[in-house]
Design an enzyme around this catalytic site. Sequence first.
Site, PDB file in Angstrom:
ATOM      1  N   ASP A  58     -13.766  16.660  -8.950  1.00  0.00           N
ATOM      2  CA  ASP A  58     -14.743  16.421 -10.006  1.00  0.00           C
ATOM      3  C   ASP A  58     -14.815  17.646 -10.919  1.00  0.00           C
ATOM      4  O   ASP A  58     -15.099  18.747 -10.468  1.00  0.00           O
ATOM      5  CB  ASP A  58     -16.114  16.164  -9.364  1.00  0.00           C
ATOM      6  CG  ASP A  58     -17.184  15.865 -10.401  1.00  0.00           C
ATOM      7  OD1 ASP A  58     -17.335  14.691 -10.766  1.00  0.00           O
ATOM      8  OD2 ASP A  58     -17.854  16.819 -10.868  1.00  0.00           O
ATOM      9  N   TYR A  63     -17.667  22.758 -17.605  1.00  0.00           N
ATOM     10  CA  TYR A  63     -17.526  23.656 -16.440  1.00  0.00           C
ATOM     11  C   TYR A  63     -16.452  24.726 -16.663  1.00  0.00           C
ATOM     12  O   TYR A  63     -16.407  25.711 -15.939  1.00  0.00           O
ATOM     13  CB  TYR A  63     -17.128  22.890 -15.172  1.00  0.00           C
ATOM     14  CG  TYR A  63     -18.076  21.822 -14.704  1.00  0.00           C
ATOM     15  CD1 TYR A  63     -19.406  21.777 -15.114  1.00  0.00           C
ATOM     16  CD2 TYR A  63     -17.630  20.850 -13.802  1.00  0.00           C
ATOM     17  CE1 TYR A  63     -20.259  20.779 -14.670  1.00  0.00           C
ATOM     18  CE2 TYR A  63     -18.473  19.854 -13.351  1.00  0.00           C
ATOM     19  CZ  TYR A  63     -19.786  19.811 -13.785  1.00  0.00           C
ATOM     20  OH  TYR A  63     -20.617  18.823 -13.331  1.00  0.00           O
ATOM     21  N   LYS A  93     -15.903  14.738 -17.550  1.00  0.00           N
ATOM     22  CA  LYS A  93     -17.125  14.266 -18.204  1.00  0.00           C
ATOM     23  C   LYS A  93     -17.183  14.673 -19.673  1.00  0.00           C
ATOM     24  O   LYS A  93     -16.704  15.737 -20.052  1.00  0.00           O
ATOM     25  CB  LYS A  93     -18.356  14.835 -17.475  1.00  0.00           C
ATOM     26  CG  LYS A  93     -18.327  14.598 -15.976  1.00  0.00           C
ATOM     27  CD  LYS A  93     -19.565  15.101 -15.273  1.00  0.00           C
ATOM     28  CE  LYS A  93     -19.366  15.109 -13.765  1.00  0.00           C
ATOM     29  NZ  LYS A  93     -18.706  16.316 -13.285  1.00  0.00           N
ATOM     30  N   HIS A 126     -21.845  12.825 -19.518  1.00  0.00           N
ATOM     31  CA  HIS A 126     -22.421  13.861 -18.650  1.00  0.00           C
ATOM     32  C   HIS A 126     -23.952  13.799 -18.558  1.00  0.00           C
ATOM     33  O   HIS A 126     -24.527  13.939 -17.491  1.00  0.00           O
ATOM     34  CB  HIS A 126     -21.982  15.241 -19.161  1.00  0.00           C
ATOM     35  CG  HIS A 126     -21.941  16.285 -18.096  1.00  0.00           C
ATOM     36  ND1 HIS A 126     -21.046  17.339 -18.122  1.00  0.00           N
ATOM     37  CD2 HIS A 126     -22.661  16.446 -16.975  1.00  0.00           C
ATOM     38  CE1 HIS A 126     -21.243  18.098 -17.045  1.00  0.00           C
ATOM     39  NE2 HIS A 126     -22.220  17.582 -16.348  1.00  0.00           N
TER      40      HIS A 126
END
Length: 328
Positions: A58, A63, A93, A126
């Site tokens: 994931d 990120y 996402k 997200h």
Amino acid sequence: MGSGSKTTCITIPEHVLTSSGRPMQRLGFGTAAYPLVTPEVTKRAILQAIELGYRHFDTAYIYGSEQPLGEAIMEAISLGLIKSRDELFITSKLWCSDAYGDLVLPAIHRSLQNLKLEYLDLYLIHWPLSLKRGLYEFGVRKEAIPPMDFVSVWTAMEECQRLGLTKSIGVSNFSCKKLADILAFAKIPPAVNQVEFNPLWNQKKLREFCNANGILVIGYSPLGASGTIWGSNKVLENEVLKEIADTKGKTVAQVCLRWAFEEGVGVIVKSFNGERMKQNLEIFDWSLSEEELKRIDQLPQGRGCTGEFLLDEHGTFKTVEEFWDGEV
């Protein structure tokens, strides 16, 4: 990795997503690190995870872990840990500043480029709001931004699936009401809603809604996200969970993950510590008793990740209640 002894690869039970027919491990490996770590550290952890048997990863544009994940996948193939990318299930996402109908396709193309992949297995919205275009940071600018146009954004998500850029699409951090808004017009319903989920926030109402609508719940922060900006040690230091762990000869983390597994959700675990990565997989050959499940069920509930960093008196959502449509 380790002392040179061959790592035993654990088989993780799978769930087949109806939208794609793709099997997805019910225990996924998360790559969001707080505080941030170097890409090299992320890549090494992912390679170790693949060696241990993790196949579901994931990530998200925000990120900063898409590139190291892409590099780890290429290296895992060249090392012979996996034969091809098709053995993996990869989720990314759409960040809030790309949550506009015309920015969804460019955003997924950018993620695929970062990952060096031709397709994602799952692409999620997200958070259920749009932020100022082109700003990639956590938190809200102090200027009014109209609410996300669900129709144009979700239609563009459906286009991503139709074009084969992703096998399935879904959402993250959506309340029952916001899911209902999407279901009202969606031609392809969301396959997944990824939300905070642990014994102290068990999402009963949301899970009932999702089950009734064929949406799989995937839980993040199954251990309470200790060490993050918004997380706490509340879960890991819970007395009831500690007692159950002692009785079982397991860690509190293992009890939480086993509980989530027995509740039928998918779970994203995030640890870059080799020993804990192993322990997180050691939850499939034992179970919790009816009595233990009942005790966990009775724990007081409270949301940990309130989304407060996305609230703004001039923005789409002014209060936590408003953000979650009263589901707090």
